[in-house]
Design an enzyme around this catalytic site. Structure first.
Site, mmCIF file in Angstrom:
data_model
loop_
_atom_site.group_PDB
_atom_site.id
_atom_site.type_symbol
_atom_site.label_atom_id
_atom_site.label_comp_id
_atom_site.label_asym_id
_atom_site.label_seq_id
_atom_site.Cartn_x
_atom_site.Cartn_y
_atom_site.Cartn_z
ATOM 1 N N HIS A 99 -8.088 36.876 -3.794
ATOM 2 C CA HIS A 99 -9.493 37.088 -3.456
ATOM 3 C C HIS A 99 -10.421 36.656 -4.588
ATOM 4 O O HIS A 99 -11.598 36.371 -4.345
ATOM 5 C CB HIS A 99 -9.730 38.546 -3.076
ATOM 6 C CG HIS A 99 -9.266 38.867 -1.687
ATOM 7 N ND1 HIS A 99 -9.909 39.750 -0.861
ATOM 8 C CD2 HIS A 99 -8.206 38.395 -0.980
ATOM 9 C CE1 HIS A 99 -9.276 39.816 0.299
ATOM 10 N NE2 HIS A 99 -8.238 39.009 0.251
ATOM 11 N N HIS A 267 1.416 35.930 3.425
ATOM 12 C CA HIS A 267 1.783 37.052 4.276
ATOM 13 C C HIS A 267 3.288 37.245 4.365
ATOM 14 O O HIS A 267 3.763 38.016 5.199
ATOM 15 C CB HIS A 267 1.167 36.877 5.661
ATOM 16 C CG HIS A 267 -0.326 36.913 5.639
ATOM 17 N ND1 HIS A 267 -1.108 36.554 6.719
ATOM 18 C CD2 HIS A 267 -1.196 37.260 4.651
ATOM 19 C CE1 HIS A 267 -2.389 36.677 6.395
ATOM 20 N NE2 HIS A 267 -2.469 37.106 5.143
#
Length: 724
Positions: A99, A267
């Site tokens: 992020h 993921h």
């Protein structure tokens, strides 16, 4: 006076410059006034390290091996105050690094993990960054231990990279060299919305046409890094989400294969968190009380269990083994049918229609229990979109290819905003040159500079030709991601040679003169272009009566087409240049606002902007040779006429329409010249006028020349990291 005196009303007795609690300022009375704050970002007064601190020198003291060992140990050292999922902080550290780096956008190079800006608002309090404050607090003992030899910016990105190594990935490499900022970048434009997670429609002309997203934005909603994991505006439709994923990743310079690799690799480990009531969370860090000590989103229902955390609202892991980097994401996504369900927090997520108990991931806190896996709408996009599906099938057929592709994409994600490889430091810097690093070969420096300079002077090129070509070559530099600039002479390559702002016909004519001279003297074309510009400035100074030599540092190299990712250079195309009084077309944003944005990207201060504009006007370097703002009958001398004219009260200024203003003598009405808004702002804005008046004074002629040369040299050398 008694503190309860009725005249005080209990108000603070200290007269502040602004009301920090309300976010207002004394200048808010005039919301349309030109705000120069973006040019004052990261003023030296905010930096506690002092003017002599050199991070690159401090890095030489860093024990990289010990640091990496400490980070590996941290990954499995679960703390009771914020317990790790499955006893491993890898997923949290990867999300923090992702992020930080993922806020990068190609359009203006802003965002990214290169400055440690995640420590400050607004990023530290974005909805998409819930609980990343905990990740940084977990890292604090390591930052404390290594001190000034390790920036927060480097530590945040390294923590994510070590997390992947800890989980079994062979990473591509890592470079140190990110220097911390010490103040929020509050003037960066993240969108016009006034509320978090406002509908995407606010930043699209047509939300069903992702390419219509407002530039320079890359995320689909205010407060998100990429796309909404629940679907477009929270409505599930994997194909529509795929279209948004493709656009938003392209806006951070990722192609489809890199995008699919990052989605799957990101993921393959970790989980989402939504096992509880999101409404019960406390305020974000910037809104929390002093007792929170800078941490936000307090969860009253966590009960000391990692499995009870709430961040995105989605709940569950993607794979059977969430602490191992493996092919589990593909096995899960393509090995099951999926249906839309609700998480405990009420978020839309996909869960398998049928799955064996042993294929379910274990509970993040209790290994005796197993929980359903889940997929986001963006994950389902990898299965539904034909292009992404084909790429995933290629990865599944060749796991080693997937690992390598992901490792390279992760390296690009976390290093894209660091600029050229010359800025990389450390033992793990990859030897391979990558095209997205904008490689430039080392240039010669032992040629006859004086002879080349004399040859340029005798070439027949005009002073304006010399100055404008050098300026156009150098002005592409942007300090946000250290791309562009004169080094490499990419102005002679596609796409830059064809940009309207570079006046292609004039540019080709000038290059046809300079390129043979460069070859004759064994110099690079990049050096020759800059040397010619310096010569033009020296000629202008001489015409003003000053003998000055513009500093010149040889050694620039010449890039080739093979070294140039032409597509990624398209966003660097100038659509305006206040320094050459040019707009490609009319825009919703005022020309002076565009000039401030470009000035900040070039790393210039407000005084440097003022002196450069005044000098460029005096030398007659406007785009297309227009006379707007050139207040001299014989342009070419580096004089202060631009400023003396603006401040001369014998003149009045009349709007002549179409963005042009006439300068008229107050008494006779005779037209003295023409100007644009880009000229008049230096007399109308109170701050810029104060700077302009400095150079309009009778004793300013020499100071002006010296200041112009210093600012000019800063622009020409902005991308010379080899001499910094």
């Amino acid at each position: 006076m008694d503190g309860n005196d009725v005249n005080t009303g209990g108000k603070c007795p200290v007269m502040h410059g602004g009301m920090t609690s309300s976010g207002t300022s004394v200048t808010d009375w005039w919301p349309n006034a030109l705000n120069l704050d973006i040019l004052h970002q990261h003023d030296s007064k905010t930096n506690p390290m002092g003017p002599d601190f050199d991070y690159r020198e401090e890095l030489k003291k860093l024990d990289v091996g010990a640091l990496k060992a400490d980070l590996h140990a941290l990954m499995t050292d679960s703390q009771a105050w914020w317990p790790a999922d499955w006893g491993h902080y890898g997923g949290l550290m990867i999300r923090m690094a992702w992020h930080a780096a993922g806020s990068y956008r190609l359009a203006d190079g802003r965002g990214g993990g290169g400055t440690g800006n995640q420590r400050f608002a607004p990023l530290n309090s974005w909805p998409d960054n819930v609980s990343l404050d905990k990740a940084r607090r977990l890292l604090w003992p390591i930052k404390k231990k290594y001190g000034n030899a390790l920036s927060w910016a480097d530590l945040i990105i390294l923590a994510g990279t070590i997390a992947y190594e800890s989980m079994g990935l062979k990473t591509f490499g890592f470079a140190f060299g990110r220097e911390d900022i010490w103040h929020p970048e509050k003037d960066v434009y993240w969108g016009s919305e006034k509320e978090w997670l406002a509908p995407s429609d606010a930043r699209y002309d047509d939300v069903d046409a992702p390419e219509t997203m407002e530039n320079p934005l890359a995320a689909v909603q205010m407060g998100l890094i990429y796309v909404n994991p629940e679907g477009v505006n929270g409505v599930s439709d994997p194909q529509k989400t795929a279209d948004q994923v493709r656009e938003t990743f392209a806006r951070m310079a990722m192609n489809d294969e890199e995008t699919a690799a990052l989605t799957a690799g990101g993921h393959t480990v970790g989980k989402t968190h939504g096992n509880g009531d999101a409404e019960a969370l406390g305020p974000e860090p910037e809104a929390a009380g002093p007792e929170a000590q800078g941490m936000g989103w307090v969860n009253p229902n966590m009960g000391g269990k990692a499995a009870n955390a709430v961040t995105s609202g989605l709940e569950g892991a993607w794979t059977t083994e969430p602490t191992k980097f493996d092919m589990g994401f593909f096995d899960m996504l393509f090995g099951h049918e999926w249906e839309l369900r609700k998480s405990p927090a009420g978020a839309n997520q996909w869960e398998p229609v049928d799955i064996k108990e042993e294929d379910k991931p274990r509970d993040a806190s209790d290994p005796t229990k197993r929980r359903n896996p889940m997929m986001t709408d963006a994950d389902m996009a990898m299965k539904v979109d034909p292009t992404y599906r084909a790429i995933c099938e290629k990865f599944m057929a060749d796991p080693e290819y997937f690992r390598d592709t992901f490792a390279r994409a992760w390296f690009k994600l976390t290093h894209r905003d660091m600029g050229p490889k010359a800025r990389y430091i450390g033992p793990d810097v990859p030897a391979e040159d990558l095209i997205w690093q904008d490689p430039i070969p080392e240039g010669p420096s032992n040629y006859d500079i004086g002879g080349l300079k004399a040859a340029i002077a005798a070439s027949g090129l005009s002073q304006q030709d010399m100055v404008t070509t050098a300026w156009d070559s150098a002005r592409t530099y942007r300090g946000s991601d250290m791309r562009g600039g004169a080094n490499g002479a990419r102005i002679r390559l596609a796409p830059q040679k064809d940009w309207a702002g570079n006046e292609p016909e004039r540019l080709a004519r000038v290059l046809s003169v300079l390129e043979p001279l460069a070859a004759q003297f064994g110099a690079s074309v990049a050096d020759t272009i800059v040397l010619a510009g310096n010569l033009g400035v020296e000629m202008a100074a001489a015409a003003a009566g000053f003998d000055i030599t513009v500093p010149f540092a040889p050694g620039r190299g010449d890039a080739t087409d093979e070294m140039t990712d032409a597509e990624s250079f398209e966003p660097l195309e100038p659509i305006h240049d206040g320094y050459r009084n040019w707009l490609k077309k009319d825009y919703a944003v005022a020309p002076e606002e565009l000039m401030l944005d470009r000035t900040q990207l070039m790393g210039l201060t407000a005084p440097e902007m003022v002196v450069l504009v005044g000098g460029m006007r005096a030398m007659g370097t406007n785009h297309g040779g227009t006379a707007h703002g050139v207040f001299s009958e014989a342009p070419g001398a580096l004089t202060t006429e631009f400023f003396t004219t603006l401040t001369d009260m014998t003149y009045t200024w009349v709007d002549a329409g179409e963005g042009v203003y006439q300068i008229r003598d107050r008494n006779s009405g005779k037209i003295r010249g023409t100007a644009t808004r880009l000229d008049l702002v230096f007399g109308s804005n109170s701050i810029l006028r104060a700077y302009a008046e400095v150079y309009a004074q009778d004793d300013a002629a020499e100071k002006f020349v010296i200041d112009f040369v210093n600012a000019w040299t800063k622009v020409m050398n902005a991308d010379r990291f080899d001499i910094a």
